[in-house]
Design a protein around this motif. Structure first.
Motif, PDB file in Angstrom:
ATOM      1  N   ALA A  13       0.830  -1.209   0.000  1.00 19.42           N
ATOM      2  CA  ALA A  13       0.000   0.000   0.000  1.00 19.42           C
ATOM      3  C   ALA A  13       0.861   1.255   0.000  1.00 19.42           C
ATOM      4  O   ALA A  13       2.087   1.200   0.147  1.00 19.42           O
ATOM      5  N   SER A  14       0.206   2.384  -0.169  1.00 24.43           N
ATOM      6  CA  SER A  14       0.828   3.691   0.038  1.00 24.43           C
ATOM      7  C   SER A  14       0.009   4.380   1.118  1.00 24.43           C
ATOM      8  O   SER A  14      -0.793   5.274   0.859  1.00 24.43           O
ATOM      9  N   ALA A  15       0.196   3.902   2.357  1.00 25.86           N
ATOM     10  CA  ALA A  15      -0.612   4.363   3.484  1.00 25.86           C
ATOM     11  C   ALA A  15      -0.065   5.667   4.057  1.00 25.86           C
ATOM     12  O   ALA A  15       1.118   5.986   3.917  1.00 25.86           O
ATOM     13  N   PHE A  16      -0.948   6.414   4.725  1.00 20.76           N
ATOM     14  CA  PHE A  16      -0.530   7.653   5.378  1.00 20.76           C
ATOM     15  C   PHE A  16      -1.281   7.823   6.693  1.00 20.76           C
ATOM     16  O   PHE A  16      -2.398   7.325   6.857  1.00 20.76           O
ATOM     17  N   LEU A  17      -0.656   8.501   7.627  1.00 26.55           N
ATOM     18  CA  LEU A  17      -1.221   8.686   8.961  1.00 26.55           C
ATOM     19  C   LEU A  17      -2.111   9.917   8.999  1.00 26.55           C
ATOM     20  O   LEU A  17      -1.740  10.989   8.518  1.00 26.55           O
ATOM     21  N   VAL A  18      -3.295   9.762   9.583  1.00 20.76           N
ATOM     22  CA  VAL A  18      -4.210  10.881   9.807  1.00 20.76           C
ATOM     23  C   VAL A  18      -4.043  11.316  11.266  1.00 20.76           C
ATOM     24  O   VAL A  18      -4.402  10.569  12.175  1.00 20.76           O
ATOM     25  N   PRO A  19      -3.488  12.496  11.530  1.00 21.90           N
ATOM     26  CA  PRO A  19      -3.165  12.901  12.913  1.00 21.90           C
ATOM     27  C   PRO A  19      -4.400  13.359  13.686  1.00 21.90           C
ATOM     28  O   PRO A  19      -4.503  14.522  14.100  1.00 21.90           O
ATOM     29  N   LEU A  20      -5.314  12.437  13.897  1.00 21.72           N
ATOM     30  CA  LEU A  20      -6.571  12.750  14.579  1.00 21.72           C
ATOM     31  C   LEU A  20      -6.778  11.770  15.721  1.00 21.72           C
ATOM     32  O   LEU A  20      -7.081  10.593  15.507  1.00 21.72           O
ATOM     33  N   ALA A  21      -6.581  12.254  16.951  1.00 19.33           N
ATOM     34  CA  ALA A  21      -6.736  11.386  18.115  1.00 19.33           C
ATOM     35  C   ALA A  21      -6.884  12.235  19.368  1.00 19.33           C
ATOM     36  O   ALA A  21      -6.249  13.285  19.496  1.00 19.33           O
ATOM     37  N   VAL A  22      -7.717  11.745  20.275  1.00 14.81           N
ATOM     38  CA  VAL A  22      -7.918  12.432  21.555  1.00 14.81           C
ATOM     39  C   VAL A  22      -6.612  12.506  22.335  1.00 14.81           C
ATOM     40  O   VAL A  22      -6.334  13.499  23.009  1.00 14.81           O
ATOM     41  N   LYS A  23      -5.791  11.463  22.231  1.00 19.76           N
ATOM     42  CA  LYS A  23      -4.553  11.369  23.003  1.00 19.76           C
ATOM     43  C   LYS A  23      -3.335  11.941  22.280  1.00 19.76           C
ATOM     44  O   LYS A  23      -2.209  11.789  22.762  1.00 19.76           O
ATOM     45  N   LEU A  24      -3.530  12.601  21.165  1.00 21.76           N
ATOM     46  CA  LEU A  24      -2.399  13.154  20.428  1.00 21.76           C
ATOM     47  C   LEU A  24      -1.976  14.472  21.071  1.00 21.76           C
ATOM     48  O   LEU A  24      -2.769  15.419  21.163  1.00 21.76           O
ATOM     49  N   ALA A  25      -0.729  14.544  21.524  1.00 22.68           N
ATOM     50  CA  ALA A  25      -0.232  15.722  22.242  1.00 22.68           C
ATOM     51  C   ALA A  25      -0.192  16.952  21.336  1.00 22.68           C
ATOM     52  O   ALA A  25       0.054  16.851  20.131  1.00 22.68           O
ATOM     53  N   ASP A  26      -0.433  18.116  21.951  1.00 24.62           N
ATOM     54  CA  ASP A  26      -0.346  19.412  21.247  1.00 24.62           C
ATOM     55  C   ASP A  26      -1.236  19.451  20.009  1.00 24.62           C
ATOM     56  O   ASP A  26      -0.855  19.975  18.960  1.00 24.62           O
ATOM     57  N   SER A  27      -2.431  18.870  20.131  1.00 26.08           N
ATOM     58  CA  SER A  27      -3.346  18.857  19.000  1.00 26.08           C
ATOM     59  C   SER A  27      -4.774  19.041  19.493  1.00 26.08           C
ATOM     60  O   SER A  27      -5.170  18.439  20.496  1.00 26.08           O
ATOM     61  N   ASP A  28      -5.542  19.867  18.810  1.00 23.44           N
ATOM     62  CA  ASP A  28      -6.952  20.050  19.106  1.00 23.44           C
ATOM     63  C   ASP A  28      -7.724  19.111  18.189  1.00 23.44           C
ATOM     64  O   ASP A  28      -7.933  19.404  17.011  1.00 23.44           O
ATOM     65  N   PHE A  29      -8.132  17.967  18.725  1.00 33.79           N
ATOM     66  CA  PHE A  29      -8.716  16.943  17.861  1.00 33.79           C
ATOM     67  C   PHE A  29     -10.014  17.406  17.211  1.00 33.79           C
ATOM     68  O   PHE A  29     -10.354  16.953  16.119  1.00 33.79           O
ATOM     69  N   ARG A  30     -10.732  18.311  17.838  1.00 34.81           N
ATOM     70  CA  ARG A  30     -11.990  18.775  17.239  1.00 34.81           C
ATOM     71  C   ARG A  30     -11.725  19.627  15.990  1.00 34.81           C
ATOM     72  O   ARG A  30     -12.441  19.515  14.986  1.00 34.81           O
ATOM     73  N   LYS A  31     -10.693  20.446  16.039  1.00 32.52           N
ATOM     74  CA  LYS A  31     -10.337  21.233  14.853  1.00 32.52           C
ATOM     75  C   LYS A  31      -9.797  20.338  13.750  1.00 32.52           C
ATOM     76  O   LYS A  31     -10.116  20.514  12.567  1.00 32.52           O
ATOM     77  N   VAL A  32      -8.976  19.372  14.144  1.00 29.25           N
ATOM     78  CA  VAL A  32      -8.402  18.458  13.154  1.00 29.25           C
ATOM     79  C   VAL A  32      -9.511  17.669  12.457  1.00 29.25           C
ATOM     80  O   VAL A  32      -9.476  17.445  11.242  1.00 29.25           O
ATOM     81  N   ALA A  33     -10.530  17.258  13.222  1.00 28.33           N
ATOM     82  CA  ALA A  33     -11.617  16.455  12.659  1.00 28.33           C
ATOM     83  C   ALA A  33     -12.417  17.210  11.603  1.00 28.33           C
ATOM     84  O   ALA A  33     -13.067  16.585  10.754  1.00 28.33           O
ATOM     85  N   ASP A  34     -12.353  18.538  11.642  1.00 26.39           N
ATOM     86  CA  ASP A  34     -13.088  19.332  10.657  1.00 26.39           C
ATOM     87  C   ASP A  34     -12.170  20.067   9.694  1.00 26.39           C
ATOM     88  O   ASP A  34     -12.593  20.999   9.008  1.00 26.39           O
ATOM     89  N   ASP A  35     -10.906  19.636   9.626  1.00 31.01           N
ATOM     90  CA  ASP A  35      -9.966  20.242   8.694  1.00 31.01           C
ATOM     91  C   ASP A  35     -10.322  19.821   7.267  1.00 31.01           C
ATOM     92  O   ASP A  35     -10.313  18.623   6.941  1.00 31.01           O
ATOM     93  N   PRO A  36     -10.640  20.756   6.380  1.00 28.90           N
ATOM     94  CA  PRO A  36     -11.092  20.394   5.022  1.00 28.90           C
ATOM     95  C   PRO A  36     -10.021  19.686   4.198  1.00 28.90           C
ATOM     96  O   PRO A  36     -10.338  18.801   3.390  1.00 28.90           O
ATOM     97  N   GLU A  37      -8.747  20.069   4.370  1.00 34.66           N
ATOM     98  CA  GLU A  37      -7.686  19.424   3.594  1.00 34.66           C
ATOM     99  C   GLU A  37      -7.498  17.970   4.032  1.00 34.66           C
ATOM    100  O   GLU A  37      -7.293  17.082   3.195  1.00 34.66           O
ATOM    101  N   LEU A  38      -7.576  17.738   5.339  1.00 30.71           N
ATOM    102  CA  LEU A  38      -7.438  16.379   5.848  1.00 30.71           C
ATOM    103  C   LEU A  38      -8.628  15.526   5.390  1.00 30.71           C
ATOM    104  O   LEU A  38      -8.459  14.375   4.974  1.00 30.71           O
ATOM    105  N   ALA A  39      -9.812  16.115   5.439  1.00 21.89           N
ATOM    106  CA  ALA A  39     -10.991  15.393   4.971  1.00 21.89           C
ATOM    107  C   ALA A  39     -10.870  15.041   3.496  1.00 21.89           C
ATOM    108  O   ALA A  39     -11.231  13.937   3.073  1.00 21.89           O
ATOM    109  N   ALA A  40     -10.342  15.965   2.698  1.00 26.01           N
ATOM    110  CA  ALA A  40     -10.161  15.707   1.269  1.00 26.01           C
ATOM    111  C   ALA A  40      -9.172  14.571   1.034  1.00 26.01           C
ATOM    112  O   ALA A  40      -9.358  13.750   0.126  1.00 26.01           O
TER     113      ALA A  40
END
Length: 417
Positions: free
Chosen positions: A99-126
Motif C-alpha cells: 500500500a501507500s498508506a498515510f497517517l491521519v493525525p486525529l486522536a484524543v490522546k495526540l499531544a499538542d493537537s486540538d482533535f476537534r479542529k483536526v476532525a473538521d480540517d477540510p484538507e485532511l478530509a479531502a
C-alpha cells in the motif's frame, strides 16, 4: 381503480414475473413511488484484534480492496493511547504489503493537537475522501467516536469523508476497537463478561452509539473466542433489539462486501448469534434467554446477511457431518464456558456426539464476593443443526445450535439434601 394504483399493480406484476435465470424489459418507473437509497459500494474488513504482522491473508485483502499495489490507505489512530507510535506501525505494515498508506493525525490522546479542529480540517478530509481505504487501529473505541463525532452528535468532516469513501467503493477496515465501531451500537465502557450477565447494560455507560458501517441490523463484537465475549453480546443485543450479531476472534477478519456477504479470513473464526426467535422470562430473578441460536463460522466460510444462507469453505464442502455417524456418547460439559475457545470446543464435541445436549457453566470466580452465583448455558442440537469438517488441518463449522441461558445458584445446587 385509480390510474396510480393501476400503475403500482402493473409494476408489481412485472416484477414477480421475472423468471430465475431470465430477464424481462425493465418496467417504466413510476416517479410517485419512493426510491430506496443505494447501499455503500465499498467493503468492510472487521478484525477481532491482535492482527499479527505475518497474517498476509488479511493484510493483503485490505490492500486489494483499497485498490491494489500503491493503494492510498488513511490510517486513523484515534483509539490508541499512543497514536503516533501505533499509527506509524500500521502505516509501515500496510506499506510492507504494497500500500501507500498515510497517517491521519486525529486522536484524543495526540499531544499538542486540538482533535476537534483536526476532525473538521477540510484538507485532511479531502485526503481521506481521495483514499482507497481507511484503517481504524485498536485501543479504546470510545476515543474513536469522541474524535470523529461532534459534541452535538453530527459527523465531523473527516467522518463524512470516511463515509463518502465507503459509499464510493473504498474499504473501511478496523481492528479491535476499530471493529467495535462498525455497528450502530458498540460496547463503550463494558464490565467483565460475567458482570454483564449479572447486571446487564446501560445506554451511555456499557453501550453507546457506534459508527454503523455494517448497518443498523447487525451487532458486532471482537476478541470473541479468546475472551469468551459471545455471552456479553446477548444482553446488549436484547437491550437494543438486535436479531443478529457477529463476533470475530483475534487475528481473524470478517470481510463484508457491498452485497452484505461475509467471508471469514485469517487464523480462526466468528460466532453468529441469532435472536430472531429468542424469548426471555421477565419473572426470573436473573438474566435468562431461551431459544437463541448460535453458529460457528470458520475460516473460509461465507454467510449472506441478506438471505441468511451459509456456504462452507471449499475444504469443508464435502465434509458435512452425519448425526447418525457420531460414535461418542459421554456427557459434554464445560466448567468454564467463558474460557478461551471453550464455547467452540463444546459445540464441536456436541456435534460429534450422539447426545443432543451439552452444558456449560459460568461463575464469578473464586476471588469474588459471590462465587456461588453463576449461569448455566445449555446447548442443544435441533433438526436445523449442521456441522462441516475438514481433514487437514482439522477444523469445524457448526450451524444452528440452540442456546438457553439461565441463572444458577451453585451454592444451593451443591448443598446436601
Amino acid at each position: 381503480m385509480t390510474t396510480t394504483l393501476l400503475k403500482h399493480l402493473l409494476q408489481a406484476t412485472l416484477t414477480l414475473a421475472v423468471p430465475l435465470g431470465g430477464a424481462l424489459a425493465a418496467p417504466t418507473v413510476d416517479p410517485t413511488l419512493p426510491v430506496a437509497p443505494a447501499g455503500p459500494k465499498g467493503s468492510l474488513v472487521i478484525i477481532g484484534g491482535n492482527l499479527r504482522a505475518d497474517n498476509a491473508e488479511v493484510w493483503q485483502r485490505i490492500v486489494q480492496l483499497a485498490g491494489g499495489q500503491g493503494a492510498r490507505i488513511a490510517v486513523l489512530p484515534s483509539a490508541s493511547s499512543d497514536p503516533t507510535l501505533v499509527g506509524e506501525a500500521i502505516v509501515a505494515r500496510l506499506n510492507a504489503y504494497g500500500a501507500s498508506a498515510f497517517l491521519v493525525p486525529l486522536a484524543v490522546k495526540l499531544a499538542d493537537s486540538d482533535f476537534r479542529k483536526v476532525a473538521d480540517d477540510p484538507e485532511l478530509a479531502a485526503a481521506v475522501r481521495g483514499a482507497g481505504g481507511v484503517f481504524f487501529v485498536g485501543g479504546d473505541q470510545a476515543r474513536i467516536t469522541q474524535a470523529l463525532v461532534r459534541e452535538d452528535g453530527s459527523r465531523s468532516a473527516v467522518l463524512d469523508a470516511v463515509w463518502d469513501l465507503y459509499r464510493n467503493g473504498g474499504v473501511v477496515a478496523g481492528s479491535s476497537a476499530g471493529a467495535a465501531i462498525m455497528s450502530s451500537t458498540m460496547f463503550y465502557a463494558p464490565n467483565t463478561v460475567f458482570a454483564t450477565l449479572r447486571a446487564g447494560v446501560t445506554e451511555g455507560r456499557e453501550i453507546a452509539p457506534g459508527l454503523g458501517f455494517i448497518g443498523d441490523d447487525v451487532f458486532v463484537d471482537q476478541h470473541l473466542l479468546v475472551r469468551g465475549r459471545f455471552a456479553r453480546m446477548i444482553p446488549a443485543m436484547l437491550k437494543k433489539g438486535y436479531k443478529f450479531g457477529l463476533g470475530i476472534d483475534e487475528n481473524t477478519a470478517m470481510v463484508v462486501d457491498n452485497r452484505r456477504r461475509v467471508e471469514i479470513v485469517g487464523h480462526k473464526g466468528a460466532l453468529l448469534i441469532d435472536l430472531s426467535r429468542a424469548t426471555t422470562d421477565p419473572g426470573s430473578a436473573g438474566f435468562n434467554v431461551s431459544n437463541a441460536v448460535i453458529s460457528y463460522l470458520d475460516r473460509g466460510d461465507k454467510y449472506d446477511l441478506a438471505t441468511h444462507t451459509f456456504t462452507p469453505s471449499e475444504a469443508k464442502a464435502s465434509g458435512k457431518l452425519q448425526a447418525h455417524a457420531a460414535v461418542l456418547r459421554e456427557p459434554v460439559f464445560s466448567p468454564d464456558i467463558l474460557g478461551k475457545n471453550a464455547v467452540v470446543e463444546l459445540m464441536e464435541n456436541l456435534m460429534n456426539n450422539r447426545r443432543s445436549e451439552a452444558i456449560g457453566i459460568a461463575t464469578s470466580g473464586r476471588n469474588t464476593p459471590l462465587p456461588e452465583l453463576g449461569f448455566q448455558f445449555t446447548f442443544s442440537k435441533t433438526r436445523d443443526s449442521v456441522g462441516y469438517a475438514s481433514a487437514a488441518p482439522q477444523s469445524y463449522s457448526i450451524l444452528n445450535m440452540r442456546l438457553d441461558i439461565r441463572p444458577l445458584d451453585i451454592g444451593q445446587s451443591l448443598t446436601p439434601k
